[in-house]
Design a protein around this motif. Structure first.
Motif, PDB file in Angstrom:
ATOM      1  N   PHE A 246      -6.514   8.759  15.438  1.00 46.30           N
ATOM      2  CA  PHE A 246      -5.816   7.889  16.198  1.00 46.30           C
ATOM      3  C   PHE A 246      -5.274   6.838  15.220  1.00 46.30           C
ATOM      4  O   PHE A 246      -6.253   6.159  14.666  1.00 46.30           O
ATOM      5  CB  PHE A 246      -6.067   7.849  17.455  1.00 46.30           C
ATOM      6  N   LEU A 247      -4.140   6.491  15.639  1.00 49.95           N
ATOM      7  CA  LEU A 247      -3.694   5.190  14.797  1.00 49.95           C
ATOM      8  C   LEU A 247      -3.340   4.123  16.062  1.00 49.95           C
ATOM      9  O   LEU A 247      -2.821   4.832  17.167  1.00 49.95           O
ATOM     10  CB  LEU A 247      -2.494   5.245  13.981  1.00 49.95           C
ATOM     11  N   ILE A 248      -3.053   2.996  15.777  1.00 54.43           N
ATOM     12  CA  ILE A 248      -2.765   1.813  16.510  1.00 54.43           C
ATOM     13  C   ILE A 248      -1.511   1.392  16.003  1.00 54.43           C
ATOM     14  O   ILE A 248      -1.629   0.747  14.820  1.00 54.43           O
ATOM     15  CB  ILE A 248      -3.649   0.730  16.908  1.00 54.43           C
ATOM     16  N   HIS A 249      -0.303   1.577  16.699  1.00 51.58           N
ATOM     17  CA  HIS A 249       0.929   1.348  15.793  1.00 51.58           C
ATOM     18  C   HIS A 249       1.050  -0.329  15.652  1.00 51.58           C
ATOM     19  O   HIS A 249       0.410  -1.232  16.734  1.00 51.58           O
ATOM     20  CB  HIS A 249       2.048   1.773  16.477  1.00 51.58           C
ATOM     21  N   PRO A 250       1.652  -0.901  14.829  1.00 51.12           N
ATOM     22  CA  PRO A 250       1.680  -2.323  14.431  1.00 51.12           C
ATOM     23  C   PRO A 250       2.880  -2.947  15.702  1.00 51.12           C
ATOM     24  O   PRO A 250       3.599  -2.161  16.134  1.00 51.12           O
ATOM     25  CB  PRO A 250       2.239  -2.602  13.348  1.00 51.12           C
ATOM     26  N   SER A 251       2.839  -4.215  15.652  1.00 58.75           N
ATOM     27  CA  SER A 251       4.076  -4.809  16.382  1.00 58.75           C
ATOM     28  C   SER A 251       5.213  -4.278  15.771  1.00 58.75           C
ATOM     29  O   SER A 251       5.695  -4.352  14.570  1.00 58.75           O
ATOM     30  CB  SER A 251       3.842  -6.260  16.378  1.00 58.75           C
ATOM     31  N   GLY A 252       6.439  -4.168  16.726  1.00 56.97           N
ATOM     32  CA  GLY A 252       7.710  -3.944  16.408  1.00 56.97           C
ATOM     33  C   GLY A 252       8.661  -3.895  17.718  1.00 56.97           C
ATOM     34  O   GLY A 252       8.748  -4.871  18.247  1.00 56.97           O
ATOM     35  N   ILE A 285       9.130   3.976  11.495  1.00 55.50           N
ATOM     36  CA  ILE A 285      10.390   4.513  11.278  1.00 55.50           C
ATOM     37  C   ILE A 285      11.747   3.288  12.005  1.00 55.50           C
ATOM     38  O   ILE A 285      11.137   2.954  13.260  1.00 55.50           O
ATOM     39  CB  ILE A 285      10.956   5.771  11.702  1.00 55.50           C
ATOM     40  N   VAL A 286      12.607   2.803  11.406  1.00 54.39           N
ATOM     41  CA  VAL A 286      13.677   1.846  12.077  1.00 54.39           C
ATOM     42  C   VAL A 286      14.695   2.910  12.505  1.00 54.39           C
ATOM     43  O   VAL A 286      15.612   3.396  12.060  1.00 54.39           O
ATOM     44  CB  VAL A 286      14.141   0.981  11.000  1.00 54.39           C
ATOM     45  N   GLY A 287      14.311   3.336  13.858  1.00 54.18           N
ATOM     46  CA  GLY A 287      15.345   4.230  14.646  1.00 54.18           C
ATOM     47  C   GLY A 287      16.463   3.493  15.208  1.00 54.18           C
ATOM     48  O   GLY A 287      16.733   2.517  14.843  1.00 54.18           O
ATOM     49  N   LYS A 288      17.047   4.503  15.987  1.00 57.08           N
ATOM     50  CA  LYS A 288      18.631   4.035  16.369  1.00 57.08           C
ATOM     51  C   LYS A 288      18.313   2.604  17.285  1.00 57.08           C
ATOM     52  O   LYS A 288      19.159   1.824  17.152  1.00 57.08           O
ATOM     53  CB  LYS A 288      18.898   5.016  17.552  1.00 57.08           C
ATOM     54  N   LYS A 291      12.088  -0.039  15.738  1.00 59.13           N
ATOM     55  CA  LYS A 291      10.734   0.784  15.702  1.00 59.13           C
ATOM     56  C   LYS A 291       9.910   0.657  17.081  1.00 59.13           C
ATOM     57  O   LYS A 291       9.082   0.023  17.444  1.00 59.13           O
ATOM     58  CB  LYS A 291       9.734  -0.153  14.812  1.00 59.13           C
ATOM     59  N   ASP A 292      10.608   1.946  17.762  1.00 63.21           N
ATOM     60  CA  ASP A 292      10.094   2.082  19.231  1.00 63.21           C
ATOM     61  C   ASP A 292       9.628   3.515  19.587  1.00 63.21           C
ATOM     62  O   ASP A 292       9.204   4.035  20.440  1.00 63.21           O
ATOM     63  CB  ASP A 292      11.510   1.996  20.157  1.00 63.21           C
ATOM     64  N   GLY A 293       9.417   4.285  18.316  1.00 63.84           N
ATOM     65  CA  GLY A 293       8.822   5.633  18.127  1.00 63.84           C
ATOM     66  C   GLY A 293       9.367   6.634  18.874  1.00 63.84           C
ATOM     67  O   GLY A 293       9.050   7.626  19.015  1.00 63.84           O
ATOM     68  N   TYR A 294      10.784   6.573  18.900  1.00 62.22           N
ATOM     69  CA  TYR A 294      11.664   7.607  19.299  1.00 62.22           C
ATOM     70  C   TYR A 294      12.273   8.296  18.207  1.00 62.22           C
ATOM     71  O   TYR A 294      13.004   9.242  18.660  1.00 62.22           O
ATOM     72  CB  TYR A 294      13.051   7.004  20.174  1.00 62.22           C
ATOM     73  N   SER A 295      11.783   8.015  17.058  1.00 64.75           N
ATOM     74  CA  SER A 295      12.198   8.678  15.956  1.00 64.75           C
ATOM     75  C   SER A 295      10.573   9.328  15.429  1.00 64.75           C
ATOM     76  O   SER A 295      10.023   8.356  15.077  1.00 64.75           O
ATOM     77  CB  SER A 295      12.626   7.968  14.588  1.00 64.75           C
TER      78      SER A 295
END
Length: 367
Positions: A246-252, A285-288, A291-295
């Protein structure tokens, strides 16, 4: 994967409960283990293949009822005693019916319960989705976990819950939590939410949002945002082979390792239960909306035009695909296998192995 864009119209207290089979805190069964040779891949085909399985499982429809019946039969075949909790919900003044399906694997500490949950309904069928990743993978992987722990001696009791009507407003999980007996609430030490555990570029484990508490249907008095369960799952993944699955995503878009209120973990966080949320996506990913994980992927075929330099769209004003798999025509077994050969199977296996490790030594991984 419930979209936060949707307006949630929850009706607390309006659940109607119906146990179609008796609840049980043990796993005594005369079943002969007919599903002993089935794998998570097989369960996924049964659920999400458009011709070999059920396909799309839209909330409040006959296809969702077929999925409920399938779960009850498969769980029984695995040697457990399943129950169904029926409830009603309303959308646009229309009443719909759905159900949660659940069962238990008794542990040596009956006063400590870990909930493992996944929703089995789908959305995006008008775009061709059959809900393979969202959330056939979560359901299939949890069935595989149940199979692997069947004959294990576990420190904590496991309660597996498959939620209905998640995609239309998290109705199943809210109804489930709202109707828990007080004594049960006091025993639940954590909840692990499986929602899209395969398909995206990376496999993450999250805890609840500590900065912006979920709306909690207006009552945030018991909100829990601790990272104890997330840390336990993360540490369990490392213990398997010395390298974290598992990964822990960085701040965004969110604080590092935290996630938004778009899935079934919300109802548990709102009642003071710490959560871990496992999902496959890509927080780089810089999504719509940032960086919220929706891409979920950088694969160019999931974009009108992907810019490797910015890790986002070449032109935000014209981009339509945004690297998204959930709720789209790409959320099918054949489409995923074509784009990412072997990925779905391997990511489900990683999630299963880490979870089995975690629940097998929960008294070690949880403080």
């Amino acid at each position: 994967m419930f979209s936060e864009i949707n307006t949630r119209k929850l009706l607390p207290g309006l659940a109607c409960l119906m146990l179609v089979t008796g609840c049980s805190n043990n796993n005594d069964s005369n079943n002969d283990g007919a599903n002993a040779n089935k794998t998570a891949d097989d369960f996924l085909v049964d659920l999400a293949h458009p011709t070999k399985g059920i396909g799309a499982r839209v909330a409040g429809t006959e296809s969702e009822r077929k999925a409920e019946a399938y779960l009850l039969a498969e769980i029984k075949s695995l040697g457990y005693t399943p129950s169904a909790q029926a409830f009603t919900y309303h959308e646009s003044d229309t009443e719909f019916n759905s159900s949660n399906v659940f069962f238990e694997k008794a542990g040596t500490s009956p006063d400590k319960i870990l909930v493992l949950g996944a929703h089995y309904d789908t959305t995006g069928e008008d775009h061709g989705s059959t809900g393979a990743t969202d959330n056939g993978t979560g359901v299939a992987a949890l069935l595989e976990v149940a199979k692997r722990v069947k004959d294990k001696t576990l420190p904590y009791t496991l309660r597996f819950v498959f939620f209905g009507a998640e995609e239309v407003g998290l109705y199943g999980s809210y109804n489930y939590v709202e109707n828990l007996p007080v004594e049960d609430l006091g025993k639940i030490v954590g909840m692990v939410n499986y929602d899209t555990v395969a398909g995206g570029d990376y496999l993450y484990v999250h805890s609840a949002d500590s900065v912006k508490p979920y709306d909690c249907n207006g009552d945030k008095s018991s909100y829990a945002a601790g990272d104890t369960v997330r840390k336990g799952m993360f540490d369990a993944s490392i213990a398997l082979d010395g390298d974290n699955d598992f990964l822990i995503h960085p701040s965004g878009g969110y604080q590092a390792g935290e996630t938004g209120g778009w899935s079934d973990h919300v109802a548990f966080s709102c009642r003071g239960i710490p959560i871990a949320y496992v999902e496959a996506t890509n927080f780089d990913i810089v999504g719509k909306d940032g960086k919220d994980g929706y891409s979920q992927t950088v694969n160019p075929q999931f974009w009108n035009c992907f810019d490797e330099a910015t890790i986002g769209a070449c032109d935000k004003d014209v981009e339509e695909k945004w690297g998204r798999i959930w709720h789209t025509g790409s959320d099918r077994i054949d489409a995923m296998e074509s784009a990412f050969p072997g990925r779905v199977s391997s990511q489900m296996e990683l999630a299963v192995k880490a979870t089995v490790e975690f629940v097998s030594f929960a008294d070690y991984y949880l403080p």
